[in-house]
Design a protein around this motif. Structure first.
Motif, PDB file in Angstrom:
ATOM      1  N   THR A  45       0.827  -1.208   0.000  1.00  0.00           N
ATOM      2  CA  THR A  45       0.000   0.000   0.000  1.00  0.00           C
ATOM      3  C   THR A  45       0.860   1.255   0.000  1.00  0.00           C
ATOM      4  O   THR A  45       1.964   1.280   0.539  1.00  0.00           O
ATOM      5  CB  THR A  45      -0.937   0.039   1.220  1.00  0.00           C
ATOM      6  OG1 THR A  45      -0.164   0.004   2.417  1.00  0.00           O
ATOM      7  CG2 THR A  45      -1.901  -1.140   1.213  1.00  0.00           C
ATOM      8  N   ASP A  46       0.313   2.281  -0.637  1.00  0.00           N
ATOM      9  CA  ASP A  46       0.928   3.611  -0.662  1.00  0.00           C
ATOM     10  C   ASP A  46       2.375   3.580  -1.146  1.00  0.00           C
ATOM     11  O   ASP A  46       3.256   4.264  -0.594  1.00  0.00           O
ATOM     12  CB  ASP A  46       0.832   4.277   0.715  1.00  0.00           C
ATOM     13  CG  ASP A  46      -0.593   4.669   1.073  1.00  0.00           C
ATOM     14  OD1 ASP A  46      -1.369   4.970   0.141  1.00  0.00           O
ATOM     15  OD2 ASP A  46      -0.941   4.668   2.261  1.00  0.00           O
ATOM     16  N   CYS A  47       2.616   2.795  -2.181  1.00  0.00           N
ATOM     17  CA  CYS A  47       3.943   2.775  -2.798  1.00  0.00           C
ATOM     18  C   CYS A  47       4.168   4.116  -3.486  1.00  0.00           C
ATOM     19  O   CYS A  47       3.350   4.548  -4.302  1.00  0.00           O
ATOM     20  CB  CYS A  47       4.041   1.647  -3.817  1.00  0.00           C
ATOM     21  SG  CYS A  47       3.729   0.010  -3.135  1.00  0.00           S
ATOM     22  N   ASP A  52       5.154  13.681  -5.321  1.00  0.00           N
ATOM     23  CA  ASP A  52       3.996  14.329  -4.729  1.00  0.00           C
ATOM     24  C   ASP A  52       3.283  13.374  -3.765  1.00  0.00           C
ATOM     25  O   ASP A  52       3.341  12.148  -3.922  1.00  0.00           O
ATOM     26  CB  ASP A  52       3.024  14.777  -5.828  1.00  0.00           C
ATOM     27  CG  ASP A  52       1.936  15.685  -5.301  1.00  0.00           C
ATOM     28  OD1 ASP A  52       2.187  16.901  -5.172  1.00  0.00           O
ATOM     29  OD2 ASP A  52       0.832  15.180  -4.995  1.00  0.00           O
ATOM     30  N   ALA A  53       2.575  13.941  -2.791  1.00  0.00           N
ATOM     31  CA  ALA A  53       1.835  13.120  -1.833  1.00  0.00           C
ATOM     32  C   ALA A  53       0.763  12.272  -2.502  1.00  0.00           C
ATOM     33  O   ALA A  53       0.382  11.218  -1.976  1.00  0.00           O
ATOM     34  CB  ALA A  53       1.202  14.017  -0.763  1.00  0.00           C
ATOM     35  N   ARG A 118      -2.318  13.408  -9.204  1.00  0.00           N
ATOM     36  CA  ARG A 118      -2.561  14.791  -8.793  1.00  0.00           C
ATOM     37  C   ARG A 118      -3.860  15.311  -9.421  1.00  0.00           C
ATOM     38  O   ARG A 118      -4.211  14.928 -10.534  1.00  0.00           O
ATOM     39  CB  ARG A 118      -1.382  15.669  -9.199  1.00  0.00           C
ATOM     40  CG  ARG A 118      -0.118  15.396  -8.400  1.00  0.00           C
ATOM     41  CD  ARG A 118       1.072  16.108  -8.978  1.00  0.00           C
ATOM     42  NE  ARG A 118       1.461  15.546 -10.264  1.00  0.00           N
ATOM     43  CZ  ARG A 118       2.315  16.113 -11.115  1.00  0.00           C
ATOM     44  NH1 ARG A 118       2.842  17.302 -10.827  1.00  0.00           N
ATOM     45  NH2 ARG A 118       2.626  15.522 -12.242  1.00  0.00           N
ATOM     46  N   LEU A 119      -4.550  16.166  -8.685  1.00  0.00           N
ATOM     47  CA  LEU A 119      -5.872  16.623  -9.081  1.00  0.00           C
ATOM     48  C   LEU A 119      -5.877  18.110  -9.415  1.00  0.00           C
ATOM     49  O   LEU A 119      -5.132  18.904  -8.840  1.00  0.00           O
ATOM     50  CB  LEU A 119      -6.874  16.356  -7.960  1.00  0.00           C
ATOM     51  CG  LEU A 119      -7.047  14.884  -7.549  1.00  0.00           C
ATOM     52  CD1 LEU A 119      -7.922  14.783  -6.309  1.00  0.00           C
ATOM     53  CD2 LEU A 119      -7.630  14.051  -8.691  1.00  0.00           C
ATOM     54  N   ALA A 120      -6.752  18.470 -10.361  1.00  0.00           N
ATOM     55  CA  ALA A 120      -7.017  19.870 -10.676  1.00  0.00           C
ATOM     56  C   ALA A 120      -7.897  20.463  -9.576  1.00  0.00           C
ATOM     57  O   ALA A 120      -8.586  19.726  -8.870  1.00  0.00           O
ATOM     58  CB  ALA A 120      -7.691  19.957 -12.042  1.00  0.00           C
ATOM     59  N   PRO A 121      -7.932  21.784  -9.441  1.00  0.00           N
ATOM     60  CA  PRO A 121      -7.218  22.779 -10.248  1.00  0.00           C
ATOM     61  C   PRO A 121      -5.792  23.073  -9.783  1.00  0.00           C
ATOM     62  O   PRO A 121      -5.084  23.803 -10.448  1.00  0.00           O
ATOM     63  CB  PRO A 121      -8.096  24.014 -10.106  1.00  0.00           C
ATOM     64  CG  PRO A 121      -8.664  23.889  -8.724  1.00  0.00           C
ATOM     65  CD  PRO A 121      -8.906  22.413  -8.521  1.00  0.00           C
ATOM     66  N   GLN A 122      -5.384  22.469  -8.675  1.00  0.00           N
ATOM     67  CA  GLN A 122      -4.016  22.729  -8.212  1.00  0.00           C
ATOM     68  C   GLN A 122      -2.990  22.189  -9.208  1.00  0.00           C
ATOM     69  O   GLN A 122      -1.909  22.767  -9.379  1.00  0.00           O
ATOM     70  CB  GLN A 122      -3.791  22.092  -6.838  1.00  0.00           C
ATOM     71  CG  GLN A 122      -4.567  22.738  -5.705  1.00  0.00           C
ATOM     72  CD  GLN A 122      -5.988  22.199  -5.601  1.00  0.00           C
ATOM     73  OE1 GLN A 122      -6.379  21.288  -6.334  1.00  0.00           O
ATOM     74  NE2 GLN A 122      -6.749  22.757  -4.678  1.00  0.00           N
ATOM     75  N   HIS A 123      -3.327  21.094  -9.856  1.00  0.00           N
ATOM     76  CA  HIS A 123      -2.410  20.466 -10.813  1.00  0.00           C
ATOM     77  C   HIS A 123      -3.141  20.318 -12.149  1.00  0.00           C
ATOM     78  O   HIS A 123      -4.082  19.544 -12.268  1.00  0.00           O
ATOM     79  CB  HIS A 123      -1.939  19.105 -10.302  1.00  0.00           C
ATOM     80  CG  HIS A 123      -1.232  19.191  -8.992  1.00  0.00           C
ATOM     81  ND1 HIS A 123       0.082  19.578  -8.867  1.00  0.00           N
ATOM     82  CD2 HIS A 123      -1.674  18.953  -7.725  1.00  0.00           C
ATOM     83  CE1 HIS A 123       0.433  19.563  -7.605  1.00  0.00           C
ATOM     84  NE2 HIS A 123      -0.619  19.202  -6.888  1.00  0.00           N
ATOM     85  N   MET A 124      -2.690  21.065 -13.122  1.00  0.00           N
ATOM     86  CA  MET A 124      -3.359  21.102 -14.424  1.00  0.00           C
ATOM     87  C   MET A 124      -2.570  20.288 -15.450  1.00  0.00           C
ATOM     88  O   MET A 124      -1.548  19.663 -15.131  1.00  0.00           O
ATOM     89  CB  MET A 124      -3.521  22.560 -14.868  1.00  0.00           C
ATOM     90  CG  MET A 124      -4.394  23.383 -13.922  1.00  0.00           C
ATOM     91  SD  MET A 124      -4.505  25.132 -14.379  1.00  0.00           S
ATOM     92  CE  MET A 124      -5.386  25.017 -15.945  1.00  0.00           C
ATOM     93  N   LEU A 134       5.059   8.175 -14.601  1.00  0.00           N
ATOM     94  CA  LEU A 134       5.827   7.834 -13.402  1.00  0.00           C
ATOM     95  C   LEU A 134       5.385   6.494 -12.819  1.00  0.00           C
ATOM     96  O   LEU A 134       6.226   5.687 -12.382  1.00  0.00           O
ATOM     97  CB  LEU A 134       5.672   8.926 -12.347  1.00  0.00           C
ATOM     98  CG  LEU A 134       6.383  10.256 -12.617  1.00  0.00           C
ATOM     99  CD1 LEU A 134       5.979  11.292 -11.573  1.00  0.00           C
ATOM    100  CD2 LEU A 134       7.902  10.066 -12.610  1.00  0.00           C
ATOM    101  N   ALA A 135       4.071   6.244 -12.814  1.00  0.00           N
ATOM    102  CA  ALA A 135       3.564   4.975 -12.274  1.00  0.00           C
ATOM    103  C   ALA A 135       4.022   3.798 -13.125  1.00  0.00           C
ATOM    104  O   ALA A 135       4.408   2.745 -12.593  1.00  0.00           O
ATOM    105  CB  ALA A 135       2.045   5.016 -12.176  1.00  0.00           C
ATOM    106  N   VAL A 136       3.969   3.950 -14.443  1.00  0.00           N
ATOM    107  CA  VAL A 136       4.440   2.879 -15.331  1.00  0.00           C
ATOM    108  C   VAL A 136       5.925   2.630 -15.108  1.00  0.00           C
ATOM    109  O   VAL A 136       6.378   1.469 -15.017  1.00  0.00           O
ATOM    110  CB  VAL A 136       4.150   3.236 -16.805  1.00  0.00           C
ATOM    111  CG1 VAL A 136       4.881   2.287 -17.752  1.00  0.00           C
ATOM    112  CG2 VAL A 136       2.652   3.202 -17.071  1.00  0.00           C
ATOM    113  N   GLU A 137       6.696   3.684 -15.012  1.00  0.00           N
ATOM    114  CA  GLU A 137       8.138   3.512 -14.798  1.00  0.00           C
ATOM    115  C   GLU A 137       8.419   2.835 -13.459  1.00  0.00           C
ATOM    116  O   GLU A 137       9.323   1.991 -13.352  1.00  0.00           O
ATOM    117  CB  GLU A 137       8.832   4.870 -14.882  1.00  0.00           C
ATOM    118  CG  GLU A 137       8.837   5.444 -16.298  1.00  0.00           C
ATOM    119  CD  GLU A 137       9.411   6.839 -16.375  1.00  0.00           C
ATOM    120  OE1 GLU A 137       9.482   7.516 -15.318  1.00  0.00           O
ATOM    121  OE2 GLU A 137       9.795   7.267 -17.484  1.00  0.00           O
TER     122      GLU A 137
END
Length: 291
Positions: A45-47, A52-53, A118-124, A134-137
């Motif tokens: 979990t939480d790998c 970013d968090a 990451r979620l909008a609108p903070q991250h567009m 990043l997850a695939v890598e």
């Protein structure tokens, strides 16, 4: 609740979207999904796949992995603004939503990975494509230690998650070297105009043509699976039908496709792992064909 009663409840909601519809759909599948959740806890979990968090994913596998198994990375929906991988910290069966797709993959002999992003609108834009990359890598570097085959990774996204998977195809010219295939459920690829919610992720309307993944989805040679639901809003159905027609014209054949009769925008992904195996069987056949 019987299959007929479930179908009638979904049909009665029509094609509207919103949290009230999500809640009703979740109630429809709650009993079956709690059973699956109790049977298949996460193996990790939480790998942390990025800095970013929100760059966290959970892994699911059933039984010991004598041989490396195909991997399915699920990217949840939420209109770019909300959503979570569920199952945080191995919490109880009630927190099954989105985590259930990882468990469904595990129950069918694969390793399931379920990611936050990451979620909008903070991250567009293009944060979604960056996070999928990043997850695939991370999976390619680490999943073998959890019984997964880094050379047999499949992507499965629904709604905004399907858009982020599509944007990964646009962002990475080498995407076909990184994953074996992509399954897109009820995504928006650039056929129809942006609405106000979309602009909180993409920016103004004049950014539309440059930033949408339409061309990448139309042109990629990566095996694709594309689905929409009978009670998807018309915009999503237009996108699906147009993409099928466009790929037929460009490639001379349709991609693998599924029309989820009796389902809506939320229930299509939410019912994976239940007794309704129609979409499940199509996805499993697609993965097996390209494994």
């Amino acid at each position: 609740m019987s299959a007929a009663e479930t179908g009638n409840a979904i049909a009665a909601m029509g094609t509207v979207l919103g949290p009230d519809v999500v809640a009703v759909c979740r109630d429809l599948f709650d009993a079956e999904q709690r059973t699956l959740a109790a049977r298949i806890p996460p193996i990790a979990t939480d790998c942390a796949y990025g800095p970013d968090a929100r760059n966290r994913l959970d892994l699911y596998r059933e039984g010991e992995a004598e041989d490396l198994r195909p991997v399915v990375l699920f990217v949840h929906g939420g209109g770019f603004l909300v959503g979570d991988k569920g199952g945080q910290g191995g919490s109880g069966p009630e927190n099954w939503a989105n985590a259930h797709v990882g468990r469904w993959a595990a129950a069918n002999g694969m390793v399931g990975a379920v990611m936050n992003y990451r979620l909008a609108p903070q991250h567009m834009w293009p944060s979604g494509a960056e996070d999928v990359t990043l997850a695939v890598e991370w999976l390619r570097a680490n999943v073998a230690g959890h019984g997964g085959d880094p050379d047999r990774i499949f992507l499965l996204g629904t709604s905004a998650g399907a858009v982020h998977v599509s944007a990964f195809l646009k962002a990475r010219d080498d995407h076909a070297d990184l994953v074996r295939g992509a399954a897109l459920l009820s995504g928006l690829y650039g056929v129809t105009p942006l609405d106000e919610r979309d602009m909180r992720y993409y920016g103004p309307q004049d950014c539309y043509a440059l930033r949408m993944p339409l061309t990448a989805v139309m042109e990629t040679r990566l095996p694709l699976f594309m689905a929409c639901a009978e009670f998807d809003p018309p915009r999503f159905q237009t996108e699906w039908a147009s993409m099928l027609q466009g790929r037929l014209g460009r490639h001379g054949r349709l991609p693998r496709a599924h029309y989820a009769s009796g389902h809506n925008h939320y229930s299509m992904a939410m019912h994976l792992g239940t007794a309704d195996c129609r979409l499940s069987n199509e996805l499993l056949s697609f993965f097996a064909e390209h494994s």
